[in-house]
Design an enzyme around this catalytic site. Structure first.
Site, PDB file in Angstrom:
ATOM      1  N   ASP A 168     -59.335 -15.831 -31.504  1.00 39.61           N
ATOM      2  CA  ASP A 168     -59.166 -14.668 -32.387  1.00 39.61           C
ATOM      3  C   ASP A 168     -57.785 -14.047 -32.242  1.00 39.61           C
ATOM      4  O   ASP A 168     -57.430 -13.150 -33.002  1.00 39.61           O
ATOM      5  CB  ASP A 168     -60.257 -13.620 -32.117  1.00 39.61           C
ATOM      6  CG  ASP A 168     -60.326 -13.205 -30.658  1.00 39.61           C
ATOM      7  OD1 ASP A 168     -60.602 -14.064 -29.809  1.00 39.61           O
ATOM      8  OD2 ASP A 168     -60.078 -12.021 -30.363  1.00 39.61           O
TER       9      ASP A 168
ATOM     10  N   ASP B  24     -51.122 -10.050 -31.150  1.00 44.80           N
ATOM     11  CA  ASP B  24     -51.953  -9.277 -30.224  1.00 44.80           C
ATOM     12  C   ASP B  24     -51.399  -9.302 -28.796  1.00 44.80           C
ATOM     13  O   ASP B  24     -51.823 -10.087 -27.948  1.00 44.80           O
ATOM     14  CB  ASP B  24     -53.414  -9.767 -30.231  1.00 44.80           C
ATOM     15  CG  ASP B  24     -54.162  -9.243 -31.449  1.00 44.80           C
ATOM     16  OD1 ASP B  24     -53.519  -8.639 -32.328  1.00 44.80           O
ATOM     17  OD2 ASP B  24     -55.387  -9.446 -31.522  1.00 44.80           O
TER      18      ASP B  24
HETATM   19  P1  AMP Z   1     -58.411  -8.161 -27.974  1.00 44.07           P
HETATM   20  O1  AMP Z   1     -58.906  -8.600 -26.644  1.00 44.07           O
HETATM   21  O2  AMP Z   1     -57.559  -6.922 -27.927  1.00 44.07           O
HETATM   22  O3  AMP Z   1     -57.785  -9.248 -28.755  1.00 44.07           O
HETATM   23  O4  AMP Z   1     -59.720  -7.681 -28.778  1.00 44.07           O
HETATM   24  C1  AMP Z   1     -60.845  -8.492 -28.957  1.00 44.07           C
HETATM   25  C2  AMP Z   1     -61.752  -7.839 -29.957  1.00 44.07           C
HETATM   26  O5  AMP Z   1     -62.149  -6.546 -29.503  1.00 44.07           O
HETATM   27  C3  AMP Z   1     -61.147  -7.622 -31.320  1.00 44.07           C
HETATM   28  O6  AMP Z   1     -62.159  -7.789 -32.264  1.00 44.07           O
HETATM   29  C4  AMP Z   1     -60.685  -6.189 -31.272  1.00 44.07           C
HETATM   30  O7  AMP Z   1     -60.604  -5.595 -32.547  1.00 44.07           O
HETATM   31  C5  AMP Z   1     -61.780  -5.559 -30.447  1.00 44.07           C
HETATM   32  N1  AMP Z   1     -61.317  -4.357 -29.735  1.00 44.07           N
HETATM   33  C6  AMP Z   1     -60.491  -4.286 -28.683  1.00 44.07           C
HETATM   34  N2  AMP Z   1     -60.301  -3.019 -28.299  1.00 44.07           N
HETATM   35  C7  AMP Z   1     -61.043  -2.259 -29.130  1.00 44.07           C
HETATM   36  C8  AMP Z   1     -61.284  -0.854 -29.246  1.00 44.07           C
HETATM   37  N3  AMP Z   1     -60.730   0.018 -28.422  1.00 44.07           N
HETATM   38  N4  AMP Z   1     -62.095  -0.454 -30.235  1.00 44.07           N
HETATM   39  C9  AMP Z   1     -62.678  -1.322 -31.077  1.00 44.07           C
HETATM   40  N5  AMP Z   1     -62.497  -2.649 -31.014  1.00 44.07           N
HETATM   41  C10 AMP Z   1     -61.688  -3.107 -30.058  1.00 44.07           C
HETATM   42 MG    MG Z   2     -57.103  -9.510 -30.434  1.00 45.99          MG
END
Ligand code: AMP
Ligand code: MG
Length: 517
Positions: A265, A275
């Site tokens: 993702d 990201d």
């Molecule tokens: P990441 O590890 O940052 O790539 O995030 C993985 C998933 O978690 C993605 O779908 C992000 O949109 C979601 N996500 C991460 N942090 C948050 C947050 N604080 N609130 C909502 N969704 C989050």
């Molecule tokens: Mg992400």
């Protein structure tokens, strides 16, 4: 599409929006994206404004001070022309199927026309979306500054990446391991579509939607595939993504960048770095370096990145199978990685060594060097920069390499490598430079100049980001600004910022980059 949730307010701002029905995943319907209004943050203030990117976008210099820019880029108002939405994707995280994820805290504001084509503007941290799951939809100041600086540093280094236009902050509180303040990054990319977008529709058996998404990516971003029909188009898509991913991995490895969370993702279908979380640029060269403290197995260690990208491409290939139909062409498209990645990396490493022509033995030359650097924990960036200068010194070749030699404990290992490097350079001159048949001063100079354009003086070292964040937490954003300015041109000397080009201080190794963001 209309808003269920009316926007907090509408304000005019001079952004060249493309019509909502001509841009963005909302075009494809409600299965792909949900119109989502941002949620306001109190007392927004500027943290960082990327004036260089503002100028690249041909936005007027008054852009920053125009009425409501600050509020709009914090998500406190929705601009006329903007139709914010969040999109759905799924993905594999740490090798496991994670199911539905989605833009949990990212809101696409819409697409704007720019001198380098249509670009999607996205707010990160502007509040919950239908895909937030248990998250709060917010981002903290610390991680927002890191993303802002890193993406602009990568751009300065010539690495494909999403960009960052600005960061705004708020005294609004966000709970992580500690209570921190909220911030919003305005990101920009030709597209934020991820491998996980395709995996989402494939895993739900939504094959028409899968095809619509593939056709949309081709139409928007890969017009050269447009003429192909049926499986050939989707094989072409997989092959194009395989190539851009291979090129990206070569770029990361060559600059010593460790992403830290290479889940599917977080993989861009355009081969962009996407990201920024617990990423790190290497200080001492260590292939097994793990920058993500949650990555206990070292799945995403620096040296593993190219292999992980290949694994992720297989996930994408699997998702595209309903459109490609037969295994053989899909495997053939993926197989390209096995040549594309090494070729791209070899080219980058040759450029770092200042070699014009490829020769047998080049890979061994690089491998021997990296082994020696690993053994002595030599600083990756300082090494290449010193080498670039040393090559330019013509008077006393042996003397010139002293500053490079000083980086090694095992001097005899470095000396042996240097000797083979000098032999190699001499051969490169003879075949590659018609003007000279030996290491003439002129060719040394030219080689050195070329090396100084690919071996940066400045990278976003962890401790530099950390110092900028500490200052920012006291309300002083000057280091964020200065760092961004320097990192935009990392190959220039910037004598006023010499200290930022030095080795990481002792305390740098104790910095714990939290995975929470
Ligand atoms: P990441 O590890 O940052 O790539 O995030 C993985 C998933 O978690 C993605 O779908 C992000 O949109 C979601 N996500 C991460 N942090 C948050 C947050 N604080 N609130 C909502 N969704 C989050
Ligand atoms: Mg992400």
């Amino acid at each position: 599409m209309t808003y269920d949730d009316p926007a907090p307010r509408v304000a005019p701002l001079d952004l060249p929006w493309r019509p909502a029905n001509a841009s963005g995943l909302t075009q494809l319907g409600s299965t792909f994206a949900t119109p989502t209004a941002p949620t306001a943050l109190p007392a927004a203030h500027w943290v960082a404004r990327n004036d260089r990117l503002r100028a690249e976008l041909s936005l007027p210099s008054e852009f920053w001070t125009q009425h409501d820019t600050l509020q709009a880029l914090t998500g406190n108002v929705v601009l006329t022309g903007s139709s914010p939405y969040a999109s759905v994707y799924s993905g594999h995280q740490f090798g496991q199927w994670a199911g539905q994820l989605g833009d949990g805290r990212a809101l696409n504001l819409g697409d704007i026309d720019t001198p380098f084509g249509p670009q999607t503007l996205q707010l990160k941290g502007a509040g919950p979306t239908p895909y937030s799951r248990r998250g709060d939809g917010r981002a903290v100041l610390r991680s927002s500054i890191r993303e802002y600086l890193a993406s602009e540093a990568m751009h300065g280094l010539g690495v494909a990446t999403t960009r960052a236009l600005c960061v705004t902050g708020s005294p609004g509180l966000v709970r992580r391991e500690e209570v921190e303040t909220a911030a919003v990054v305005t990101r920009m990319a030709p597209s934020f579509v991820r491998f996980g977008h395709f995996e989402h529709f494939a895993s739900n058996g939504l094959i028409d939607e899968l095809q619509a998404l593939a056709d949309w990516v081709v139409a928007q971003h890969m017009p050269h595939l447009q003429a192909l029909q049926g499986p050939a188009r989707y094989t072409g898509l997989l092959q194009a993504i395989t190539h851009s991913t291979a090129e990206l991995m070569a770029q990361w490895q060559a600059v010593g960048f460790c992403h830290g969370v290479m889940n599917t993702d977080n993989m861009s279908v355009l081969g962009l770095t996407l990201d920024y979380g617990p990423f790190q640029f290497l200080d001492a060269f260590d292939p097994s370096h793990i920058c993500n403290h949650s990555d206990h197995q070292g799945r995403y260690a620096y040296a593993r990145q190219p292999q992980v990208a290949y694994w992720n491409l297989f996930c994408l290939g699997q998702a595209l199978m309903p459109l490609i139909d037969e295994q053989a062409p899909a495997l053939a498209a993926l197989e390209r990685y096995k040549d594309a990645f090494p070729a791209a990396l070899d080219a980058r490493m040759r450029a770092k060594l200042g070699l014009h022509n490829a020769a047998e033995g080049d890979r061994a030359l690089v491998e021997t060097l990296l082994k020696a650097m690993h053994q002595d924990r030599v600083d990756y960036t300082v090494f290449w920069r010193r080498l670039s200068h040393a090559v330019g010194e013509s008077a006393s070749v042996t003397h010139a390499f002293e500053p490079v030699r000083d980086l090694f404990l095992h001097r005899e290992v470095f000396d042996a490598w240097l000797s083979s490097y000098q032999t190699r350079m001499a051969a490169d001159c003879a075949t590659g430079d018609a003007a000279s048949s030996d290491l003439s001063p002129l060719s040394n100079q030219a080689r050195s100049q070329a090396m100084l354009q690919v071996n940066p003086k400045f990278i976003l070292r962890n401790h530099l980001g950390e110092l900028a964040i500490r200052q920012a937490k006291t309300g002083d954003f000057s280091m964020v600004q200065d760092l961004c300015d320097v990192l935009h041109q990392p190959f220039d000397e910037h004598p006023a910022f010499e200290a930022w080009a030095g080795l990481a201080p002792e305390w740098a190794s104790s910095i714990e980059i939290s995975c929470s963001s």
